[in-house]
Design an enzyme around this catalytic site. Sequence first.
Site, PDB file in Angstrom:
ATOM      1  CB  CYS A 106      99.348 -15.196  38.264  1.00  0.00           C
ATOM      2  SG  CYS A 106      98.077 -14.400  37.273  1.00  0.00           S
ATOM      3  CD  GLU A 141      92.752 -18.896  34.857  1.00  0.00           C
ATOM      4  OE1 GLU A 141      93.988 -18.799  34.736  1.00  0.00           O
ATOM      5  OE2 GLU A 141      92.016 -19.213  33.908  1.00  0.00           O
TER       6      GLU A 141
HETATM    7  P1  NAP Z   1      95.633 -17.928  48.067  1.00  0.00           P
HETATM    8  O1  NAP Z   1      96.289 -17.914  49.381  1.00  0.00           O
HETATM    9  O2  NAP Z   1      95.567 -19.216  47.330  1.00  0.00           O
HETATM   10  O3  NAP Z   1      94.164 -17.345  48.331  1.00  0.00           O
HETATM   11  C1  NAP Z   1      93.256 -17.148  47.284  1.00  0.00           C
HETATM   12  C2  NAP Z   1      91.838 -17.254  47.816  1.00  0.00           C
HETATM   13  O4  NAP Z   1      91.617 -18.567  48.326  1.00  0.00           O
HETATM   14  C3  NAP Z   1      91.531 -16.293  48.969  1.00  0.00           C
HETATM   15  O5  NAP Z   1      90.194 -15.863  48.841  1.00  0.00           O
HETATM   16  C4  NAP Z   1      91.683 -17.190  50.188  1.00  0.00           C
HETATM   17  O6  NAP Z   1      90.937 -16.765  51.302  1.00  0.00           O
HETATM   18  C5  NAP Z   1      91.128 -18.493  49.650  1.00  0.00           C
HETATM   19  N1  NAP Z   1      91.565 -19.677  50.381  1.00  0.00           N
HETATM   20  C6  NAP Z   1      92.692 -19.857  51.102  1.00  0.00           C
HETATM   21  N2  NAP Z   1      92.734 -21.108  51.600  1.00  0.00           N
HETATM   22  C7  NAP Z   1      91.600 -21.725  51.181  1.00  0.00           C
HETATM   23  C8  NAP Z   1      91.066 -23.038  51.352  1.00  0.00           C
HETATM   24  N3  NAP Z   1      91.697 -23.965  52.056  1.00  0.00           N
HETATM   25  N4  NAP Z   1      89.881 -23.317  50.785  1.00  0.00           N
HETATM   26  C9  NAP Z   1      89.227 -22.388  50.064  1.00  0.00           C
HETATM   27  N5  NAP Z   1      89.675 -21.139  49.853  1.00  0.00           N
HETATM   28  C10 NAP Z   1      90.860 -20.817  50.404  1.00  0.00           C
HETATM   29  O7  NAP Z   1      96.272 -16.928  47.039  1.00  0.00           O
HETATM   30  P2  NAP Z   1      96.636 -15.396  47.233  1.00  0.00           P
HETATM   31  O8  NAP Z   1      97.839 -15.323  48.105  1.00  0.00           O
HETATM   32  O9  NAP Z   1      95.425 -14.633  47.627  1.00  0.00           O
HETATM   33  O10 NAP Z   1      96.982 -14.964  45.741  1.00  0.00           O
HETATM   34  C11 NAP Z   1      98.237 -15.122  45.187  1.00  0.00           C
HETATM   35  C12 NAP Z   1      98.292 -16.330  44.275  1.00  0.00           C
HETATM   36  O11 NAP Z   1      97.265 -16.251  43.301  1.00  0.00           O
HETATM   37  C13 NAP Z   1      99.590 -16.415  43.501  1.00  0.00           C
HETATM   38  O12 NAP Z   1     100.069 -17.740  43.476  1.00  0.00           O
HETATM   39  C14 NAP Z   1      99.182 -15.993  42.089  1.00  0.00           C
HETATM   40  O13 NAP Z   1     100.013 -16.472  41.079  1.00  0.00           O
HETATM   41  C15 NAP Z   1      97.806 -16.529  42.015  1.00  0.00           C
HETATM   42  N6  NAP Z   1      97.036 -15.825  40.975  1.00  0.00           N
HETATM   43  C16 NAP Z   1      96.763 -16.483  39.817  1.00  0.00           C
HETATM   44  C17 NAP Z   1      96.075 -15.839  38.799  1.00  0.00           C
HETATM   45  C18 NAP Z   1      95.754 -16.543  37.516  1.00  0.00           C
HETATM   46  O14 NAP Z   1      94.905 -16.057  36.781  1.00  0.00           O
HETATM   47  N7  NAP Z   1      96.381 -17.664  37.191  1.00  0.00           N
HETATM   48  C19 NAP Z   1      95.665 -14.519  38.974  1.00  0.00           C
HETATM   49  C20 NAP Z   1      95.960 -13.866  40.167  1.00  0.00           C
HETATM   50  C21 NAP Z   1      96.647 -14.551  41.166  1.00  0.00           C
HETATM   51  P3  NAP Z   1      91.630 -15.912  52.481  1.00  0.00           P
HETATM   52  O15 NAP Z   1      92.112 -14.673  51.847  1.00  0.00           O
HETATM   53  O16 NAP Z   1      90.517 -15.692  53.429  1.00  0.00           O
HETATM   54  O17 NAP Z   1      92.731 -16.757  53.025  1.00  0.00           O
END
Ligand code: NAP
Length: 474
Positions: free
Chosen positions: A281, A247
Amino acid sequence: MDCTDLYINGTWRKTQERFDVINPATEEVLASVASAEISDADAALDAAEAAMADWAARTPRARSEVLRKAWELMTAQLEPFARLITLENGKARSDAMGEATYAAEFFRWFAEEAVRADGLITHAPSSGARIIVQHKPAGLAVLITPWNYPAAMGTRKIAPALAAGCGVIIKPASETPLTMLALMPLLEEAGVPPGLVNVLPSRRAGRLVDHMLHDPRVRVVSFTGSTGVGRTLLKGAADQVLKPAMELGGNAPVIVFDDVDMEEAIKGTMLAKMRNLGEACTAANRIYVHEGIAPEFTRRLSAAMSALKLGDGTDPSVDVGPLVNASTRDKVAEFVADAIAKGAKLECGGIIPEGKGYFYPPTVLSNVPETADCVHDEIFGPVAAIQTFSDQHDVIRRANDTEYGLVAYVFSGDFKRGLQVCEQLEYGMVGLNRGLVSDPAAPFGGTKQSGLGREGGHEGMLEFMETQYISASW
Ligand code: NAP
């Protein structure tokens, strides 16, 4: 209970390394949380494997009743969960209550779905064999969640995984791990056996998750977050050919035709834009308004945005809390500055208030040019960026002109035209005369680079199941 340690095998485990969780409204440290290492991931995998054997063997009804109990318990505790969500994420109380309710609802929905994993038995058309199709738990699942919905993005994965019969390890976002940890005593009380659900906050997400994706017991990786991290995880998942559920990011267009009920269109656009203060998102990112109604729409939207009260989300009179951290706030400010430099007009907001907290005011921009960065990237904040259109085909082309395909919104007084436009939009979800599509009973997910798979609905549980076909003669 102080839920700030790792949660493995139904017990709280301390670590040497810890990290701070910050209250975005005050910039004060809220808690110090344990940070998982590889050895913790191995312990969690061992626990999940052992617990899953018994859980998968239980009847669907038995699994269903535990999930139903989790819904009852969480529904009775919405206030404290909402408060914790506000404290670690910043969102206003009303948004946090909305999230807690939505999060709990996944337990009820998947309690109902747990007993409906339909199969099939039929005659093979030519061979005379019987075709038997059934769904079985896929195996251990690694769940990775973002900070914008600390409860709901977790329960949207945990509930279907448990309904399907899988054990899970969750890596919550480092900004907001507390809500997921606080959910664990509730799941224990509901009857979730020790080890079935494990929570591993960690400052070393990449290393930790990659290690788990290479453990042969893991069969599913379910991620909600940015498209960039999603790509990395898909590459990691390739080595063991894991079942991926992704997602990812969005760039939601809103199309407002000139035959709308203006009040409904403003209400719907406000919901699409301001739910979760734009940190969603699904948030309206590009608002295309027919040129015939654009001046009135802009004036009324600006009035509605200006009327919202900005402040610490724990104050119940506040509508809009702070953004989650300084970098998110600064990125929003950069989007606004870039759009104005390229010719957009600032209708309201746009000035960061002085003092503590990562606040950004509700802001409206009109005449946003196609070249503005906010037309191409997620704003992820309370900024409504308005463009105009005159031609239906042209606005559909512009709405589809993105690598994302999560959700779009259409407002039209002509239902037939509205449906025709919906069908031409390359999006996994479309809101027609509605600014909200999220519903545990509906398949949530995107096309193109917004993701793979669906959460919620009937589809959600199948993401955690394998289909087995038996060709039988008797
Ligand atoms: P993110 O930076 O991608 O982080 C999401 C999760 O992934 C966090 O738990 C993060 O851990 C972890 N993570 C980061 N780097 C990683 C890696 N290399 N390997 C494994 N895990 C890793 O996203 P965010 O800033 O938290 O959230 C915002 C994004 O989520 C936006 O783009 C939004 O559109 C998207 N989103 C999508 C949906 C949907 O249903 N489509 C819903 C909500 C949000 P850490 O926090 O420890 O870095």
